[in-house]
Design a protein around this motif. Structure first.
Motif, PDB file in Angstrom:
ATOM      1  N   PHE A 100      25.901  46.525  43.710  1.00  0.00           N
ATOM      2  CA  PHE A 100      25.458  45.259  44.298  1.00  0.00           C
ATOM      3  C   PHE A 100      26.514  44.220  43.970  1.00  0.00           C
ATOM      4  O   PHE A 100      26.749  43.921  42.800  1.00  0.00           O
ATOM      5  N   PHE A 101      27.171  43.695  45.008  1.00  0.00           N
ATOM      6  CA  PHE A 101      28.233  42.714  44.816  1.00  0.00           C
ATOM      7  C   PHE A 101      27.899  41.425  45.550  1.00  0.00           C
ATOM      8  O   PHE A 101      27.348  41.448  46.651  1.00  0.00           O
ATOM      9  N   ILE A 102      28.275  40.318  44.937  1.00  0.00           N
ATOM     10  CA  ILE A 102      28.163  39.009  45.571  1.00  0.00           C
ATOM     11  C   ILE A 102      29.487  38.740  46.292  1.00  0.00           C
ATOM     12  O   ILE A 102      30.560  38.992  45.737  1.00  0.00           O
ATOM     13  N   LYS A 103      29.399  38.255  47.523  1.00  0.00           N
ATOM     14  CA  LYS A 103      30.618  37.964  48.286  1.00  0.00           C
ATOM     15  C   LYS A 103      31.518  37.057  47.469  1.00  0.00           C
ATOM     16  O   LYS A 103      31.057  36.111  46.843  1.00  0.00           O
ATOM     17  N   GLY A 104      32.784  37.395  47.483  1.00  0.00           N
ATOM     18  CA  GLY A 104      33.758  36.709  46.642  1.00  0.00           C
ATOM     19  C   GLY A 104      34.129  37.555  45.432  1.00  0.00           C
ATOM     20  O   GLY A 104      34.974  37.156  44.632  1.00  0.00           O
ATOM     21  N   VAL A 105      33.508  38.729  45.322  1.00  0.00           N
ATOM     22  CA  VAL A 105      33.800  39.660  44.231  1.00  0.00           C
ATOM     23  C   VAL A 105      35.300  39.984  44.241  1.00  0.00           C
ATOM     24  O   VAL A 105      35.940  39.969  45.291  1.00  0.00           O
ATOM     25  N   GLN A 106      35.845  40.258  43.075  1.00  0.00           N
ATOM     26  CA  GLN A 106      37.249  40.646  42.978  1.00  0.00           C
ATOM     27  C   GLN A 106      37.489  41.923  43.783  1.00  0.00           C
ATOM     28  O   GLN A 106      36.683  42.854  43.737  1.00  0.00           O
ATOM     29  N   SER A 107      38.588  41.963  44.506  1.00  0.00           N
ATOM     30  CA  SER A 107      38.900  43.103  45.368  1.00  0.00           C
ATOM     31  C   SER A 107      38.908  44.426  44.615  1.00  0.00           C
ATOM     32  O   SER A 107      38.350  45.418  45.086  1.00  0.00           O
ATOM     33  N   ASP A 108      39.537  44.437  43.440  1.00  0.00           N
ATOM     34  CA  ASP A 108      39.632  45.696  42.694  1.00  0.00           C
ATOM     35  C   ASP A 108      38.253  46.180  42.232  1.00  0.00           C
ATOM     36  O   ASP A 108      37.980  47.383  42.211  1.00  0.00           O
ATOM     37  N   GLU A 109      37.367  45.265  41.902  1.00  0.00           N
ATOM     38  CA  GLU A 109      36.013  45.636  41.493  1.00  0.00           C
ATOM     39  C   GLU A 109      35.237  46.233  42.676  1.00  0.00           C
ATOM     40  O   GLU A 109      34.555  47.249  42.552  1.00  0.00           O
ATOM     41  N   PHE A 110      35.372  45.601  43.837  1.00  0.00           N
ATOM     42  CA  PHE A 110      34.712  46.105  45.036  1.00  0.00           C
ATOM     43  C   PHE A 110      35.255  47.483  45.405  1.00  0.00           C
ATOM     44  O   PHE A 110      34.490  48.416  45.680  1.00  0.00           O
ATOM     45  N   LEU A 111      36.574  47.634  45.410  1.00  0.00           N
ATOM     46  CA  LEU A 111      37.178  48.916  45.758  1.00  0.00           C
ATOM     47  C   LEU A 111      36.778  50.014  44.777  1.00  0.00           C
ATOM     48  O   LEU A 111      36.549  51.162  45.172  1.00  0.00           O
TER      49      LEU A 111
END
Length: 135
Positions: free
Chosen positions: A113-124
């Motif tokens: 579950f990610f909030i928009k604006g999450v760090q790219s590396d964390e999302f990936l």
């Protein structure tokens, strides 16, 4: 033999990732981010009904779903997706920073579950973990 199977499972080119968000600019940015990281089999959807129809046919490995959408909220999409493609791993990417919504999504089986604006590396990393667990 096991190493060959692991290499196939981790091949980003063969992993299908579906993105669902009612905001085309979010879809474009997220798709570009995934593409730049080597995820080449990414499809985008703004319509949850079209998304579910296609997921029922193709059973994507990973689905990234927004929560706040006008026609059907992401929690309902997640529930319906589980019915038509139970092996698809769900990641929620939303602007709705609400612990109760996060709890509901995770209890329903979301991988992240990610909030928009999450760090790219964390999302990936979340997409990779979901893809790894789908195989």
């Amino acid at each position: 033999m096991i190493r060959e199977i692991e290499m196939v499972a981790l091949n980003k080119e063969t992993v299908a990732v579906y993105l669902l968000d009612d905001d085309p600019s979010i879809l474009k940015a997220t798709s570009r981010l995934l593409d730049s990281a080597g995820w080449n089999n990414v499809e985008t959807f703004t319509d949850p009904f079209a998304f579910l129809e296609r997921a029922a046919i193709d059973c994507p490995d990973v689905a990234v779903i927004d929560i706040l959408m006008p026609e059907m909220n992401g929690l309902e999409v997640q529930t319906r997706l589980h019915g038509v493609s139970p092996s698809t791993r769900v990641i929620v990417l939303t602007a709705k920073d609400d612990p109760s919504v996060q709890r509901m999504a995770m209890n329903a089986g979301a991988s992240a579950f990610f909030i928009k604006g999450v760090q790219s590396d964390e999302f990936l990393a979340g997409v990779k973990a979901a893809a790894d667990s789908s195989n």
